[in-house]
Design a protein around this motif. Structure first.
Motif, PDB file in Angstrom:
ATOM      1  N   ASP A   1       0.499  -1.466   0.074  1.00 28.73           N
ATOM      2  CA  ASP A   1       0.368   0.160  -0.592  1.00 28.73           C
ATOM      3  C   ASP A   1       0.492   1.644  -0.723  1.00 28.73           C
ATOM      4  OD1 ASP A   1      -2.627  -1.521   0.049  1.00 28.73           O
ATOM      5  OD2 ASP A   1      -2.427  -1.466   2.104  1.00 28.73           O
ATOM      6  N   ILE A   2       2.178   0.716   0.592  1.00 26.82           N
ATOM      7  CA  ILE A   2       2.746   2.264   0.713  1.00 26.82           C
ATOM      8  C   ILE A   2       3.887   2.389  -0.314  1.00 26.82           C
ATOM      9  CG2 ILE A   2       4.684   2.884   1.581  1.00 26.82           C
ATOM     10  CD1 ILE A   2       3.902   1.544   4.129  1.00 26.82           C
ATOM     11  N   ILE A   3       3.852   1.491  -1.057  1.00 28.35           N
ATOM     12  CA  ILE A   3       4.658   2.001  -2.226  1.00 28.35           C
ATOM     13  C   ILE A   3       4.199   2.158  -3.722  1.00 28.35           C
ATOM     14  CG2 ILE A   3       6.391   0.112  -2.491  1.00 28.35           C
ATOM     15  CD1 ILE A   3       5.725  -1.717  -3.198  1.00 28.35           C
ATOM     16  N   ARG A   4       2.740   2.379  -3.352  1.00 32.30           N
ATOM     17  CA  ARG A   4       1.246   2.848  -4.335  1.00 32.30           C
ATOM     18  C   ARG A   4       2.026   4.430  -5.062  1.00 32.30           C
ATOM     19  NH1 ARG A   4      -3.923  -0.028  -2.501  1.00 32.30           N
ATOM     20  NH2 ARG A   4      -3.544  -2.032  -3.055  1.00 32.30           N
ATOM     21  N   ASN A   5       2.387   4.882  -3.775  1.00 30.40           N
ATOM     22  CA  ASN A   5       2.864   6.611  -4.671  1.00 30.40           C
ATOM     23  C   ASN A   5       4.279   6.328  -5.409  1.00 30.40           C
ATOM     24  OD1 ASN A   5       4.872   7.288  -2.969  1.00 30.40           O
ATOM     25  ND2 ASN A   5       3.817   6.101  -0.659  1.00 30.40           N
ATOM     26  N   GLY A   6       5.288   5.856  -5.557  1.00 26.54           N
ATOM     27  CA  GLY A   6       6.470   5.227  -5.622  1.00 26.54           C
ATOM     28  C   GLY A   6       6.125   5.205  -7.851  1.00 26.54           C
ATOM     29  N   VAL A   7       7.436   4.893  -8.151  1.00 25.21           N
ATOM     30  CA  VAL A   7       7.216   4.185  -9.197  1.00 25.21           C
ATOM     31  C   VAL A   7       7.537   2.970  -9.525  1.00 25.21           C
ATOM     32  CG1 VAL A   7       8.698   4.913 -11.466  1.00 25.21           C
ATOM     33  CG2 VAL A   7       8.342   7.054 -10.472  1.00 25.21           C
ATOM     34  N   PRO A   8       6.977   2.301 -10.105  1.00 25.92           N
ATOM     35  CA  PRO A   8       7.123   0.824 -10.497  1.00 25.92           C
ATOM     36  C   PRO A   8       8.519   0.700 -11.070  1.00 25.92           C
ATOM     37  CG  PRO A   8       5.200   1.048 -10.807  1.00 25.92           C
ATOM     38  CD  PRO A   8       6.048   2.560 -10.546  1.00 25.92           C
TER      39      PRO A   8
ATOM     40  N   ALA B   1      13.596  -4.772 -10.841  1.00 27.40           N
ATOM     41  CA  ALA B   1      14.829  -4.500 -11.804  1.00 27.40           C
ATOM     42  C   ALA B   1      15.620  -5.416 -10.928  1.00 27.40           C
ATOM     43  CB  ALA B   1      15.454  -3.008 -12.169  1.00 27.40           C
ATOM     44  N   PRO B   2      16.674  -6.237 -10.999  1.00 27.91           N
ATOM     45  CA  PRO B   2      17.376  -7.029 -10.225  1.00 27.91           C
ATOM     46  C   PRO B   2      17.674  -5.505  -9.379  1.00 27.91           C
ATOM     47  CG  PRO B   2      18.213  -6.551 -12.290  1.00 27.91           C
ATOM     48  CD  PRO B   2      16.889  -5.785 -12.050  1.00 27.91           C
ATOM     49  N   VAL B   3      18.719  -6.028  -8.115  1.00 27.01           N
ATOM     50  CA  VAL B   3      19.137  -5.330  -7.142  1.00 27.01           C
ATOM     51  C   VAL B   3      20.762  -6.085  -7.544  1.00 27.01           C
ATOM     52  CG1 VAL B   3      20.198  -4.989  -4.857  1.00 27.01           C
ATOM     53  CG2 VAL B   3      18.035  -5.770  -5.230  1.00 27.01           C
ATOM     54  N   THR B   4      21.113  -4.146  -8.170  1.00 27.79           N
ATOM     55  CA  THR B   4      22.587  -4.002  -8.557  1.00 27.79           C
ATOM     56  C   THR B   4      22.842  -2.992  -8.203  1.00 27.79           C
ATOM     57  OG1 THR B   4      22.101  -3.588 -10.524  1.00 27.79           O
ATOM     58  CG2 THR B   4      22.429  -5.474 -10.843  1.00 27.79           C
ATOM     59  N   SER B   5      24.363  -3.133  -8.094  1.00 29.98           N
ATOM     60  CA  SER B   5      25.255  -1.493  -7.365  1.00 29.98           C
ATOM     61  C   SER B   5      24.827  -0.615  -8.473  1.00 29.98           C
ATOM     62  CB  SER B   5      26.383  -1.943  -7.152  1.00 29.98           C
ATOM     63  OG  SER B   5      27.599  -1.806  -7.658  1.00 29.98           O
ATOM     64  N   GLU B   6      25.480  -0.999 -10.017  1.00 27.85           N
ATOM     65  CA  GLU B   6      24.892  -0.066 -10.879  1.00 27.85           C
ATOM     66  C   GLU B   6      23.732   0.833 -10.966  1.00 27.85           C
ATOM     67  OE1 GLU B   6      28.116  -2.946 -11.372  1.00 27.85           O
ATOM     68  OE2 GLU B   6      26.079  -3.144 -11.143  1.00 27.85           O
TER      69      GLU B   6
ATOM     70  N   VAL C   1      12.607   0.678  -2.649  1.00 24.98           N
ATOM     71  CA  VAL C   1      12.507  -0.190  -2.311  1.00 24.98           C
ATOM     72  C   VAL C   1      12.443  -1.778  -2.426  1.00 24.98           C
ATOM     73  CG1 VAL C   1       9.861  -1.221  -0.447  1.00 24.98           C
ATOM     74  CG2 VAL C   1      10.208   0.620  -1.152  1.00 24.98           C
ATOM     75  N   ILE C   2      12.921  -3.203  -1.845  1.00 25.31           N
ATOM     76  CA  ILE C   2      13.502  -3.872  -2.142  1.00 25.31           C
ATOM     77  C   ILE C   2      12.512  -5.085  -1.271  1.00 25.31           C
ATOM     78  CG2 ILE C   2      15.309  -5.245  -2.495  1.00 25.31           C
ATOM     79  CD1 ILE C   2      17.513  -2.723  -2.575  1.00 25.31           C
ATOM     80  N   HIS C   3      12.600  -6.012  -2.376  1.00 25.81           N
ATOM     81  CA  HIS C   3      11.274  -7.304  -2.372  1.00 25.81           C
ATOM     82  C   HIS C   3      12.462  -8.719  -2.529  1.00 25.81           C
ATOM     83  CE1 HIS C   3       8.596 -10.120  -1.122  1.00 25.81           C
ATOM     84  NE2 HIS C   3       8.459 -10.591  -2.379  1.00 25.81           N
ATOM     85  N   GLY C   4      13.049  -9.576  -0.920  1.00 23.08           N
ATOM     86  CA  GLY C   4      13.437 -10.064  -2.474  1.00 23.08           C
ATOM     87  C   GLY C   4      14.931  -9.810  -2.392  1.00 23.08           C
ATOM     88  N   ASN C   5      15.767  -9.861  -4.177  1.00 24.89           N
ATOM     89  CA  ASN C   5      16.643  -9.521  -4.363  1.00 24.89           C
ATOM     90  C   ASN C   5      15.549  -8.491  -5.722  1.00 24.89           C
ATOM     91  OD1 ASN C   5      15.186 -11.492  -6.378  1.00 24.89           O
ATOM     92  ND2 ASN C   5      17.377 -12.346  -7.563  1.00 24.89           N
ATOM     93  N   GLU C   6      14.644  -8.074  -5.579  1.00 22.11           N
ATOM     94  CA  GLU C   6      14.345  -7.153  -6.862  1.00 22.11           C
ATOM     95  C   GLU C   6      13.824  -5.945  -6.129  1.00 22.11           C
ATOM     96  OE1 GLU C   6      10.531  -7.355 -10.013  1.00 22.11           O
ATOM     97  OE2 GLU C   6      10.376  -7.828  -8.037  1.00 22.11           O
ATOM     98  N   ILE C   7      13.934  -4.544  -6.989  1.00 24.75           N
ATOM     99  CA  ILE C   7      13.852  -3.332  -7.358  1.00 24.75           C
ATOM    100  C   ILE C   7      12.559  -3.299  -7.115  1.00 24.75           C
ATOM    101  CG2 ILE C   7      13.992  -0.727  -7.552  1.00 24.75           C
ATOM    102  CD1 ILE C   7      17.477  -1.701  -7.083  1.00 24.75           C
TER     103      ILE C   7
END
Length: 266
Positions: A144-151, A154-159, A177-183
Protein backbone atom coordinates in the motif's frame (compact mmCIF):
# COMPACT_ATOMS: atom_id res chain seq x y z
CA UNK A 1 -30.54 -2.98 47.51
CA UNK A 2 -31.45 -2.72 43.82
CA UNK A 3 -30.32 -5.29 41.27
CA UNK A 4 -29.87 -4.87 37.54
CA UNK A 5 -31.92 -7.97 36.71
CA UNK A 6 -35.12 -6.72 38.35
CA UNK A 7 -38.13 -6.91 35.99
CA UNK A 8 -38.33 -3.17 35.37
CA UNK A 9 -34.59 -3.04 34.62
CA UNK A 10 -34.14 -6.32 32.71
CA UNK A 11 -34.22 -4.89 29.18
CA UNK A 12 -31.84 -2.09 30.17
CA UNK A 13 -29.58 -4.63 31.85
CA UNK A 14 -29.38 -6.91 28.79
CA UNK A 15 -28.66 -4.08 26.33
CA UNK A 16 -26.09 -2.48 28.63
CA UNK A 17 -24.37 -5.81 29.26
CA UNK A 18 -24.03 -6.46 25.52
CA UNK A 19 -22.55 -2.99 25.02
CA UNK A 20 -20.10 -3.46 27.91
CA UNK A 21 -18.94 -6.85 26.61
CA UNK A 22 -18.53 -5.41 23.10
CA UNK A 23 -16.46 -2.45 24.34
CA UNK A 24 -14.19 -4.63 26.47
CA UNK A 25 -13.85 -7.10 23.59
CA UNK A 26 -12.64 -4.32 21.29
CA UNK A 27 -10.25 -3.04 23.97
CA UNK A 28 -8.81 -6.51 24.50
CA UNK A 29 -8.29 -6.88 20.74
CA UNK A 30 -6.57 -3.49 20.45
CA UNK A 31 -4.32 -4.19 23.43
CA UNK A 32 -3.43 -7.59 22.02
CA UNK A 33 -2.39 -6.00 18.71
CA UNK A 34 -0.68 -2.95 20.21
CA UNK A 35 1.04 -4.06 23.41
CA UNK A 36 1.21 -7.76 24.24
CA UNK A 37 2.03 -7.35 27.92
CA UNK A 38 0.40 -9.36 30.69
CA UNK A 39 0.04 -6.37 33.00
CA UNK A 40 -2.23 -4.63 30.49
CA UNK A 41 -4.60 -7.60 30.26
CA UNK A 42 -4.60 -8.06 34.05
CA UNK A 43 -5.47 -4.39 34.53
CA UNK A 44 -8.22 -4.42 31.92
CA UNK A 45 -9.64 -7.76 33.10
CA UNK A 46 -9.69 -6.72 36.78
CA UNK A 47 -11.25 -3.34 36.05
CA UNK A 48 -13.81 -5.00 33.77
CA UNK A 49 -14.77 -7.49 36.47
CA UNK A 50 -15.18 -4.73 39.06
CA UNK A 51 -17.23 -2.67 36.63
CA UNK A 52 -19.51 -5.63 35.86
CA UNK A 53 -20.10 -6.37 39.56
CA UNK A 54 -20.79 -2.71 40.29
CA UNK A 55 -23.18 -2.54 37.34
CA UNK A 56 -25.08 -5.64 38.47
CA UNK A 57 -25.60 -4.16 41.94
CA UNK A 58 -26.47 -0.73 40.47
CA UNK A 59 -23.52 1.00 42.16
CA UNK A 60 -23.42 3.92 39.72
CA UNK A 61 -20.73 6.00 41.50
CA UNK A 62 -18.40 2.99 41.57
CA UNK A 63 -19.03 2.35 37.86
CA UNK A 64 -18.14 5.95 37.04
CA UNK A 65 -14.97 5.80 39.17
CA UNK A 66 -13.82 2.55 37.53
CA UNK A 67 -14.52 4.01 34.08
CA UNK A 68 -12.26 7.01 34.79
CA UNK A 69 -9.49 4.79 36.15
CA UNK A 70 -9.72 2.43 33.16
CA UNK A 71 -9.65 5.33 30.70
CA UNK A 72 -6.57 6.81 32.40
CA UNK A 73 -4.80 3.43 32.40
CA UNK A 74 -5.56 2.76 28.73
CA UNK A 75 -4.44 6.27 27.75
CA UNK A 76 -1.14 5.74 29.55
CA UNK A 77 -0.74 2.36 27.82
CA UNK A 78 -1.25 3.84 24.36
CA UNK A 79 1.16 6.73 24.99
CA UNK A 80 3.77 4.24 26.21
CA UNK A 81 3.42 2.25 22.96
CA UNK A 82 3.07 4.97 20.31
CA UNK A 83 5.24 3.09 17.81
CA UNK A 84 3.09 -0.03 18.04
CA UNK A 85 -0.06 2.10 17.86
CA UNK A 86 1.11 3.51 14.53
CA UNK A 87 1.69 -0.01 13.22
CA UNK A 88 -1.80 -1.02 14.32
CA UNK A 89 -3.43 2.02 12.68
CA UNK A 90 -1.51 1.42 9.45
CA UNK A 91 -2.59 -2.22 9.26
CA UNK A 92 -4.92 -3.32 12.10
CA UNK A 93 -5.42 -6.87 10.85
CA UNK A 94 -1.86 -7.69 9.83
CA UNK A 95 -0.23 -10.93 10.96
CA UNK A 96 3.48 -11.43 11.43
CA UNK A 97 4.49 -14.66 9.80
CA UNK A 98 7.76 -16.38 9.08
CA UNK A 99 7.23 -15.78 5.36
CA UNK A 100 7.92 -12.51 3.65
CA UNK A 101 5.07 -10.63 2.01
CA UNK A 102 4.26 -12.29 -1.27
CA UNK A 103 4.61 -10.22 -4.43
CA UNK A 104 4.21 -13.27 -6.64
CA UNK A 105 6.27 -16.41 -7.08
CA UNK A 106 9.21 -16.37 -4.66
CA UNK A 107 12.57 -16.75 -6.36
CA UNK A 108 15.69 -18.47 -5.10
CA UNK A 109 18.65 -16.11 -5.17
CA UNK A 110 22.16 -15.69 -3.81
CA UNK A 111 21.74 -13.68 -0.60
CA UNK A 112 25.48 -13.08 -0.17
CA UNK A 113 25.76 -11.65 -3.69
CA UNK A 114 22.69 -9.48 -3.08
CA UNK A 115 24.19 -8.02 0.10
CA UNK A 116 27.57 -7.55 -1.60
CA UNK A 117 25.87 -5.53 -4.36
CA UNK A 118 24.16 -3.43 -1.70
CA UNK A 119 27.42 -2.90 0.19
CA UNK A 120 29.22 -1.76 -2.97
CA UNK A 121 26.43 0.71 -3.74
CA UNK A 122 26.21 2.08 -0.19
CA UNK A 123 29.98 2.59 0.10
CA UNK A 124 30.06 4.34 -3.28
CA UNK A 125 27.15 6.56 -2.27
CA UNK A 126 28.84 7.33 1.04
CA UNK A 127 32.17 8.23 -0.59
CA UNK A 128 30.46 10.58 -3.06
CA UNK A 129 28.10 11.97 -0.40
CA UNK A 130 25.06 11.10 -2.45
CA UNK A 131 21.88 11.01 -0.41
CA UNK A 132 19.98 7.73 -0.52
CA UNK A 133 17.32 5.75 1.32
CA UNK A 134 16.97 2.02 0.62
CA UNK A 135 14.28 -0.03 2.35
CA UNK A 136 14.30 -3.83 2.54
CA UNK A 137 10.85 -5.31 3.08
CA UNK A 138 10.65 -8.21 5.51
CA UNK A 139 7.41 -9.68 6.96
CA UNK A 140 5.27 -6.54 6.90
CA UNK A 141 3.89 -5.87 3.43
CA UNK A 142 4.62 -2.41 2.02
CA UNK A 143 2.34 -2.80 -1.00
CA UNK A 144 0.00 0.00 0.00
CA UNK A 145 2.86 2.37 0.74
CA UNK A 146 4.82 1.87 -2.50
CA UNK A 147 1.80 2.82 -4.59
CA UNK A 148 2.94 6.44 -4.41
CA UNK A 149 6.27 5.51 -6.01
CA UNK A 150 7.40 4.49 -9.49
CA UNK A 151 7.38 0.75 -10.31
CA UNK A 152 10.84 -0.51 -11.26
CA UNK A 153 10.98 -4.34 -10.97
CA UNK A 154 14.69 -4.54 -11.61
CA UNK A 155 17.42 -6.72 -10.06
CA UNK A 156 19.41 -5.33 -7.15
CA UNK A 157 22.78 -4.29 -8.54
CA UNK A 158 25.11 -1.54 -7.42
CA UNK A 159 24.96 0.03 -10.88
CA UNK A 160 21.16 0.36 -10.83
CA UNK A 161 21.11 1.73 -7.29
CA UNK A 162 23.81 4.30 -8.11
CA UNK A 163 21.90 5.31 -11.24
CA UNK A 164 18.62 5.76 -9.36
CA UNK A 165 20.18 8.00 -6.70
CA UNK A 166 22.38 9.98 -9.09
CA UNK A 167 21.57 13.67 -8.50
CA UNK A 168 19.35 15.07 -11.23
CA UNK A 169 17.60 11.83 -12.18
CA UNK A 170 13.82 11.74 -11.85
CA UNK A 171 13.92 8.91 -9.28
CA UNK A 172 16.63 10.13 -6.91
CA UNK A 173 14.15 11.73 -4.50
CA UNK A 174 12.36 9.33 -2.18
CA UNK A 175 13.18 5.77 -1.24
CA UNK A 176 13.94 2.57 -3.10
CA UNK A 177 11.93 -0.42 -1.82
CA UNK A 178 13.43 -3.89 -2.26
CA UNK A 179 11.56 -7.17 -1.94
CA UNK A 180 13.77 -10.25 -2.05
CA UNK A 181 16.37 -9.54 -4.72
CA UNK A 182 14.18 -7.16 -6.72
CA UNK A 183 13.88 -3.39 -6.67
CA UNK A 184 10.10 -3.13 -6.59
CA UNK A 185 9.74 0.65 -6.68
CA UNK A 186 11.70 3.88 -6.49
CA UNK A 187 10.84 7.46 -5.54
CA UNK A 188 8.64 6.16 -2.71
CA UNK A 189 7.82 8.73 -0.05
CA UNK A 190 7.28 7.60 3.55
CA UNK A 191 5.43 9.45 6.27
CA UNK A 192 8.17 10.94 8.48
CA UNK A 193 8.31 10.25 12.19
CA UNK A 194 6.92 12.76 14.66
CA UNK A 195 9.20 11.53 17.44
CA UNK A 196 11.44 14.26 18.90
CA UNK A 197 15.19 13.69 18.66
CA UNK A 198 18.10 15.39 20.40
CA UNK A 199 20.23 15.58 17.25
CA UNK A 200 19.48 17.16 13.90
CA UNK A 201 17.96 14.76 11.38
CA UNK A 202 17.01 15.51 7.80
CA UNK A 203 13.95 14.42 5.85
CA UNK A 204 15.54 11.13 4.73
CA UNK A 205 16.35 10.05 8.26
CA UNK A 206 12.90 11.02 9.58
CA UNK A 207 11.21 9.18 6.72
CA UNK A 208 13.32 6.08 7.39
CA UNK A 209 12.45 6.13 11.08
CA UNK A 210 8.81 6.65 10.16
CA UNK A 211 8.59 3.51 8.01
CA UNK A 212 10.47 1.52 10.68
CA UNK A 213 7.83 2.53 13.25
CA UNK A 214 4.97 0.95 11.29
CA UNK A 215 6.77 -2.07 9.82
CA UNK A 216 9.66 -4.48 10.43
CA UNK A 217 11.51 -3.21 7.35
CA UNK A 218 15.24 -2.46 7.49
CA UNK A 219 16.16 0.88 5.91
CA UNK A 220 19.63 2.09 4.89
CA UNK A 221 20.20 5.84 4.82
CA UNK A 222 23.17 7.69 3.34
CA UNK A 223 23.49 11.33 4.38
CA UNK A 224 23.86 13.83 1.57
CA UNK A 225 25.73 16.28 3.80
CA UNK A 226 28.23 14.00 5.53
CA UNK A 227 28.09 10.66 3.69
CA UNK A 228 27.31 8.98 7.00
CA UNK A 229 25.59 5.58 6.79
CA UNK A 230 22.71 4.77 9.15
CA UNK A 231 20.19 1.96 9.63
CA UNK A 232 16.60 2.53 10.74
CA UNK A 233 14.96 -0.43 12.51
CA UNK A 234 12.01 -0.60 14.92
CA UNK A 235 11.79 3.15 15.32
CA UNK A 236 15.49 3.58 16.13
CA UNK A 237 18.41 4.91 14.11
CA UNK A 238 21.91 3.41 14.29
CA UNK A 239 24.96 4.94 12.66
CA UNK A 240 27.42 2.47 11.13
CA UNK A 241 30.72 2.84 9.31
CA UNK A 242 31.70 1.31 6.00
CA UNK A 243 33.69 -1.45 7.69
CA UNK A 244 30.91 -2.91 9.82
CA UNK A 245 27.92 -1.93 7.65
CA UNK A 246 27.42 -5.36 6.08
CA UNK A 247 27.70 -7.24 9.39
CA UNK A 248 25.19 -4.99 11.16
CA UNK A 249 22.83 -5.05 8.19
CA UNK A 250 22.89 -8.86 8.02
CA UNK A 251 22.13 -9.07 11.73
CA UNK A 252 19.06 -6.88 11.33
CA UNK A 253 17.91 -8.86 8.31
CA UNK A 254 18.34 -12.10 10.26
CA UNK A 255 20.96 -13.45 7.84
CA UNK A 256 24.14 -13.43 9.89
CA UNK A 257 25.27 -16.84 8.65
CA UNK A 258 27.55 -15.41 6.00
CA UNK A 259 29.30 -13.25 8.57
CA UNK A 260 29.83 -16.20 10.90
CA UNK A 261 31.17 -18.30 8.04
CA UNK A 262 33.66 -15.58 7.12
CA UNK A 263 34.87 -15.34 10.71
CA UNK A 264 35.29 -19.11 10.95
CA UNK A 265 37.37 -19.16 7.77
CA UNK A 266 39.62 -16.47 9.16
Amino acid sequence: MEFAWEPDRLAYFIVSLICILAIYGVLFFVLFKVAKRTVNFVFLGFSGLLFLVSFIFCLTPVCVLISFISAAGLTACFFANLGDVRKFIANPFSRTTAKAANFGIEKIYDTQQLYKNLEDAVIALSNSRTGAIITFEKNTSLKDIIRNGVPVHAPVTSEILLTIFYPGTRLHDGAVVIHGNEIVAASVFFTPTTKPFAGKYGSRHRAAIGISEISDAVTVIVSEETGRISLAVNGDLEAVNQTNFLRVFENYMGDSSSSSNDSEEQ
